[in-house]
Design an enzyme around this catalytic site. Structure first.
Site, PDB file in Angstrom:
ATOM      1  N   ASP A   1      10.852  16.068  25.708  1.00 34.70           N
ATOM      2  CA  ASP A   1      10.308  15.917  27.140  1.00 34.70           C
ATOM      3  C   ASP A   1      11.133  16.375  28.417  1.00 34.70           C
ATOM      4  O   ASP A   1      12.398  16.098  28.372  1.00 34.70           O
ATOM      5  CB  ASP A   1      10.106  14.238  27.394  1.00 34.70           C
ATOM      6  CG  ASP A   1       9.418  13.549  26.260  1.00 34.70           C
ATOM      7  OD1 ASP A   1       9.087  14.014  25.271  1.00 34.70           O
ATOM      8  OD2 ASP A   1       9.646  12.221  26.186  1.00 34.70           O
TER       9      ASP A   1
ATOM     10  N   PHE B   1      16.686   7.838  26.313  1.00 32.31           N
ATOM     11  CA  PHE B   1      15.447   8.510  25.934  1.00 32.31           C
ATOM     12  C   PHE B   1      14.869   8.842  27.412  1.00 32.31           C
ATOM     13  O   PHE B   1      15.770   8.903  28.512  1.00 32.31           O
ATOM     14  CB  PHE B   1      14.290   7.251  25.634  1.00 32.31           C
ATOM     15  CG  PHE B   1      14.481   7.360  23.987  1.00 32.31           C
ATOM     16  CD1 PHE B   1      15.467   7.951  23.391  1.00 32.31           C
ATOM     17  CD2 PHE B   1      13.442   6.771  23.219  1.00 32.31           C
ATOM     18  CE1 PHE B   1      15.412   7.908  22.012  1.00 32.31           C
ATOM     19  CE2 PHE B   1      13.322   6.742  21.988  1.00 32.31           C
ATOM     20  CZ  PHE B   1      14.194   7.446  21.017  1.00 32.31           C
TER      21      PHE B   1
ATOM     22  N   ARG C   1       9.242   1.886  27.677  1.00 27.26           N
ATOM     23  CA  ARG C   1      10.078   2.842  28.032  1.00 27.26           C
ATOM     24  C   ARG C   1       9.460   3.947  28.825  1.00 27.26           C
ATOM     25  O   ARG C   1       8.644   3.663  29.418  1.00 27.26           O
ATOM     26  CB  ARG C   1      10.490   3.874  26.667  1.00 27.26           C
ATOM     27  CG  ARG C   1       9.211   4.510  25.966  1.00 27.26           C
ATOM     28  CD  ARG C   1       9.952   5.207  24.646  1.00 27.26           C
ATOM     29  NE  ARG C   1       8.707   5.688  23.821  1.00 27.26           N
ATOM     30  CZ  ARG C   1       8.088   5.111  22.811  1.00 27.26           C
ATOM     31  NH1 ARG C   1       8.668   3.946  22.254  1.00 27.26           N
ATOM     32  NH2 ARG C   1       7.215   5.849  22.029  1.00 27.26           N
TER      33      ARG C   1
ATOM     34  N   GLU D   1       3.111   6.750  26.706  1.00 24.67           N
ATOM     35  CA  GLU D   1       4.337   7.118  26.926  1.00 24.67           C
ATOM     36  C   GLU D   1       4.143   8.016  28.385  1.00 24.67           C
ATOM     37  O   GLU D   1       3.303   8.357  28.774  1.00 24.67           O
ATOM     38  CB  GLU D   1       4.778   8.255  25.864  1.00 24.67           C
ATOM     39  CG  GLU D   1       4.714   7.680  24.301  1.00 24.67           C
ATOM     40  CD  GLU D   1       5.528   8.569  23.391  1.00 24.67           C
ATOM     41  OE1 GLU D   1       6.208   8.047  22.450  1.00 24.67           O
ATOM     42  OE2 GLU D   1       4.945   9.788  23.263  1.00 24.67           O
TER      43      GLU D   1
END
Ligand code: FRU
Length: 515
Positions: A53, A109, A183, A235
């Site tokens: 990402d 992350f 997240r 996500e």
């Protein structure tokens, strides 16, 4: 069928010397490196090893930052760091040292970054506004121990425009009450409430938080349990306002990536159009809308703090179905080109369009073919050296045509517009190497075209060694796909099946390398 070679061939592009010509751009690049098999020439890819990402997209003092999920140890996913690159124009990138390393709270992350102009965080010193990164900590120990609270949110700051980072000693700033997938915080400054707003995902929905100082966060509300696509985990959210094109009306967009559950399998990105009042995001949209119908645009988010408030989006050009297996050796994965988002009203519905940023136009230099007319019910074959690194633009009202890309090995990528089924099709089943994964070349990929302009519309295509991006009607429909042909494509066949409309191939232009 007429056979016609590319019409305008400049400089090194001499017709009839195909083999020789194809070598030339490669040769020039070899001197600079970055010419490995499948290495994109005008897309961002890491110098080596694994990337996923885009993270921390923020503009500050003339610099566009691109942080990214990075594993410096291998070309498969592993313990996550934030890699870093910068650009002055969103086109040419400079690789920077790794920005964030895992620490005692976990791996780093996905997340975002903001310019804390009013020094609300207190991290600023000597009048320097800090850059603050907000990211997810993923504790491997917690996960291995079978706990559900192993993802928390942390922050770090930089006082030298992203060159070096200090983690906040009070991390994590948002703890976890037992939500497994918790997240990918995206933060922006909300002028009306004079607060920072943070959006993150919590399994099957988004959550919104507010803060005065980026350190203490209050949970505001949730969205989405019963709306949109739910074929997989949510996500990488992104919430932002956008003006409806040609009006004064403002709407709010919530972008949500989902894996699996995309229209053509695996990972994809949906969006919701609605309103945000500083507390709650509301949308009456029940069905998902997709930002891209191709299989390779995932986890995309937009820049904070851009000049002129442009909404610029970058996605990861891969899919978790096969991301770890694509046939590159030294590095793995690239980003999409930066795309400007706009909200347009089409047939009484809103569409979030995406279109390559105009800065990319300056790379489109040498004209490889120009002004080719394909009348109704005819076809044309163009031999184009440099096709594999090019921008193709056409205008047409035809909704029945095919574009077939071929190489000397007869590997074929087929694009097809079909008015009968109202679909656009990408068929990469015989496009080159596909056997590295059972999902990669198993079926045709479809996009609806029901909202395409009925009169003349344009199609823009970007081909860059191992990817194709197709923008129809100014980005009303977009498809992004990876490709791994064994040899470069050098032939383009355009077949026009329409009874009445012609196709005008405006140009094929060679895209200069940015490396
Ligand atoms: C999306 C994602 C994020 C996560 C990151 C881990 O591709 O799964 O949700 O933060 O990748 O690398």
């Amino acid at each position: 069928m007429k056979i016609r070679a590319a019409l305008f061939i400049l400089g090194i592009w001499l017709m009839g010397c195909k083999e020789q010509n194809r070598e030339k751009p490669v040769k020039a690049l070899q001197d600079k490196g970055y010419t490995e098999e499948y290495r994109p020439q005008f897309h961002f890819s890491p110098p080596e090893k694994w990337m996923n990402d885009p993270n921390g997209l923020v503009y500050n003092e003339g610099i566009y930052h691109l942080f990214y999920q990075y594993y410096p140890g291998d070309i498969v996913w592993g313990p996550m760091h934030w890699g870093h690159a910068t650009s002055k124009d969103l086109v040419h990138w400079e690789h920077k040292p790794i920005a964030l390393y895992p620490d005692e709270h976990g791996l780093i992350f996905s997340g975002s970054a903001v310019v804390d102009k009013h020094n609300t965080s207190g991290f600023g010193k000597n009048g320097i506004a800090p850059l603050v990164a907000i990211f997810t900590y993923h504790s491997m120990e917690g996960e291995k121990a079978g706990r559900d609270d192993f993802q928390t949110q942390g922050i770090a700051y930089s006082l030298d425009n992203g060159a070096t980072w200090t983690k906040y000693e009070g991390n994590p700033v948002i703890g976890n009450n037992g939500i497994r997938d918790f997240r990918d915080p995206k933060v922006f400054w909300h002028e009306e409430s004079q607060k920072w707003i943070l959006t993150l995902v919590a399994g099957d929905h988004a959550q919104f938080y507010a803060s005065k100082n980026l350190k203490e966060w209050e949970h505001l509300s949730d969205f989405g349990k019963t709306q949109g696509a739910h074929g997989g985990v949510w996500e990488c959210p992104d919430l932002f306002p956008i003006q409806v094109a040609d009006t004064d009306e403002e709407k709010w967009i919530l972008i949500i990536s989902i894996n699996p559950g995309a229209p053509n399998g695996g990972s994809g990105t949906q969006y919701f159009i609605g309103d945000f009042n500083g507390q709650k995001f509301t949308s009456d949209q029940q069905k998902p809308k997709w930002i891209d119908y191709g299989t390779d645009n995932y986890a995309g988010v937009t820049y904070n703090n851009t000049p002129e408030d442009k909404r610029i989006f970058i996605g990861w050009m891969s899919n978790w179905d096969y991301a770890n297996k694509t046939p590159t050796q030294k590095w793995r994965s690239a980003m999409t080109v930066p795309r400007e988002l706009a909200l347009k009203k089409v047939d009484d519905d809103f569409v979030l369009t995406s279109y390559p940023v105009e800065q990319l136009d300056k790379l489109a230099s040498q004209i490889l073919a120009e002004n080719v007319l394909i009348s109704s019910r005819t076809s044309d074959t163009l031999l184009v050296d440099g096709l594999n690194q090019s921008q193709i633009e056409l205008k047409t009202a035809s909704k029945d045509f095919s574009l077939i890309f071929k190489n000397d090995l007869k590997e074929t990528l087929m694009l097809e517009m079909d008015s009968q089924s109202n679909t656009f099709v990408v068929d990469r089943m015989k496009s080159g190497k596909v056997a590295f994964d059972s999902e990669f070349g198993d079926k045709k990929h479809l996009s609806p075209i029901s909202m395409l302009n009925d009169s003349i519309y344009e199609v823009k295509i970007l081909l860059d060694w191992s990817s194709i991006e197709i923008f129809m009607d100014g980005g009303v429909y977009v498809m992004t796909e990876q490709l791994f042909s064994t040899e470069p494509y050098n032939t383009l066949i355009i077949q026009n099946g329409s009874e009445e409309s012609e196709i005008r191939l405006e140009s094929i232009k060679y895209m200069e390398s940015v490396w």
